[in-house]
Scaffold this active site. Structure first.
Site, PDB file in Angstrom:
ATOM      1  N   LYS A   1       0.567  -5.615   4.149  1.00  0.00           N
ATOM      2  CA  LYS A   1      -0.457  -6.331   3.378  1.00  0.00           C
ATOM      3  C   LYS A   1      -1.816  -6.024   3.997  1.00  0.00           C
ATOM      4  CE  LYS A   1      -1.880 -10.973   1.921  1.00  0.00           C
ATOM      5  NZ  LYS A   1      -1.542 -12.421   1.962  1.00  0.00           N
TER       6      LYS A   1
ATOM      7  N   LYS B   1       1.151  -4.523  -0.511  1.00  0.00           N
ATOM      8  CA  LYS B   1       0.123  -5.275  -1.241  1.00  0.00           C
ATOM      9  C   LYS B   1      -1.241  -4.885  -0.704  1.00  0.00           C
ATOM     10  CE  LYS B   1      -1.410 -10.013  -2.216  1.00  0.00           C
ATOM     11  NZ  LYS B   1      -1.236 -11.439  -1.875  1.00  0.00           N
TER      12      LYS B   1
ATOM     13  N   SER C   1      -4.573  -9.686  -8.061  1.00  0.00           N
ATOM     14  CA  SER C   1      -5.490 -10.289  -9.018  1.00  0.00           C
ATOM     15  C   SER C   1      -6.691  -9.405  -9.328  1.00  0.00           C
ATOM     16  CB  SER C   1      -5.969 -11.636  -8.482  1.00  0.00           C
ATOM     17  OG  SER C   1      -6.610 -11.477  -7.217  1.00  0.00           O
TER      18      SER C   1
END
Length: 340
Positions: free
Chosen positions: A210, A264, A290
């Site tokens: 991430k 991510k 998002s």
């Protein structure tokens, strides 16, 4: 040799391997396609808000809403009816319940636990993936707790909190816990605690690679962390310039007991996704975050791109790079199209 003779030789040499022949008809393109998207590839992230019968639009994420735990039952039912196999649940904790230690994360009646129990009570055939991190619960917006100097995130103190958060989620009935915090050693600590307390069959999906990305802004709006975040998360999330380090992170989490690993964000890190899947061969997910969602919506809203094609192309890119599962806010829309 004149130009005409040379051209004939070139044509003869390439006649047996014209790639375009496989693209001339729709049925043949379908037949030759190397990667395909199915509804079972999709995981739908959903957001919670406090209250009953409540829906809140998220301005930075067009078409995406927060729902109260009772309405999360309807969302889960919709997902199951579409053939989506799992939803990932994230809360927007009321500001009065946030504190520096993220105490609400350990409340067995917090928003996520309420939603999990409500969905389980209706016996809906859907997997419930619950986030393990403190940022939706802390007053400072970080995924862990500060050390005594109030400047640095305390890795080990944070892991101790995350372990207890995973316990609370397991006891509420979560089908999977998904640590997204990026603290060192948290997968091993959570796995050991769950195993010792009767949750040996509860899988862990680790946000293993991430990155400290600029693409999380709308998500932080959705969980109410944008206004509270102090500083940034670069001391624990990965540097965007690093690829080999991702393999080290993923390897450590697998060794500690992760059942599924995640990369991510998605589109800016397709190379990392491919490296992880190729190197380890374990079930691998990717999060179309998002900011990626918002960019597609904004460009399409201005007429700059074909929205439907851009969505599908982005999801196919994840499959091509090696993803087994895709967290995407487009999940219900795409599932309906795939079922169509």
């Amino acid at each position: 040799m004149d130009k005409h003779a040379a051209r004939l030789l070139v044509n003869a040499a390439t006649a047996g391997r014209r790639m375009r022949r496989r693209r001339m008809h729709g049925w043949l393109r379908d037949l030759a396609r190397e990667n395909a998207l199915t509804v079972h590839d999709l995981i739908w992230p959903i957001f919670l808000t406090a209250g009953v019968g409540k829906t809140e639009q998220i301005p930075s994420m067009p078409g995406v809403s927060r729902v109260s735990p009772d309405l999360a039952v309807d969302v889960a039912k919709r997902a199951a009816d579409l053939g989506i196999r799992a939803v990932a649940v994230f809360p927007n904790t009321p500001s009065e319940l946030r504190d520096p230690m993220g105490s609400e994360a350990l409340n067995p009646n917090n928003l996520v636990c309420q939603a999990v129990r409500a969905i389980k009570a209706k016996d809906i055939d859907i997997g419930l993936i619950t986030d393990v991190a403190l940022d939706p619960y802390t007053s400072h917006g970080h995924d862990g707790v500060f050390s005594s100097n109030d400047r640095d995130i305390d890795n080990d103190a944070s892991v101790a909190k995350l372990v207890l958060q995973a316990k609370v989620l397991a006891e509420a009935g979560a089908d999977m816990v998904a640590p997204s915090d990026m603290m060192d050693g948290r997968i091993g600590a959570i796995r050991q605690y769950l195993d010792e307390h009767g949750h040996t069959d509860l899988p862990i999906m680790s946000y293993a690679a991430k990155y400290a990305s600029a693409f999380y802004g709308p998500f932080r709006d959705a969980v109410g962390a944008s206004a509270t975040l102090i500083g940034d998360k670069r001391t624990y999330q990965m540097d965007p310039g690093n690829g080999q380090e991702a393999e080290m992170e993923v390897g450590l989490d697998i060794d500690e007991g992760a059942d599924i690993v995640m990369v991510k964000p998605g589109m800016p890190y397709l190379d990392v996704l491919h490296r992880v899947k190729t190197t380890f061969g374990v079930p691998t997910t990717v999060y179309q975050v998002s900011g990626e969602f918002a960019m597609i919506e904004a460009a399409a809203g201005n007429g700059w791109i074909d929205r439907d094609r851009a969505i599908m192309e982005s999801l196919l890119a994840f499959k091509r790079a090696g993803a087994d599962g895709i967290l995407t806010y487009f999940a219900p829309e795409i599932a309906a199209k795939l079922n169509g």
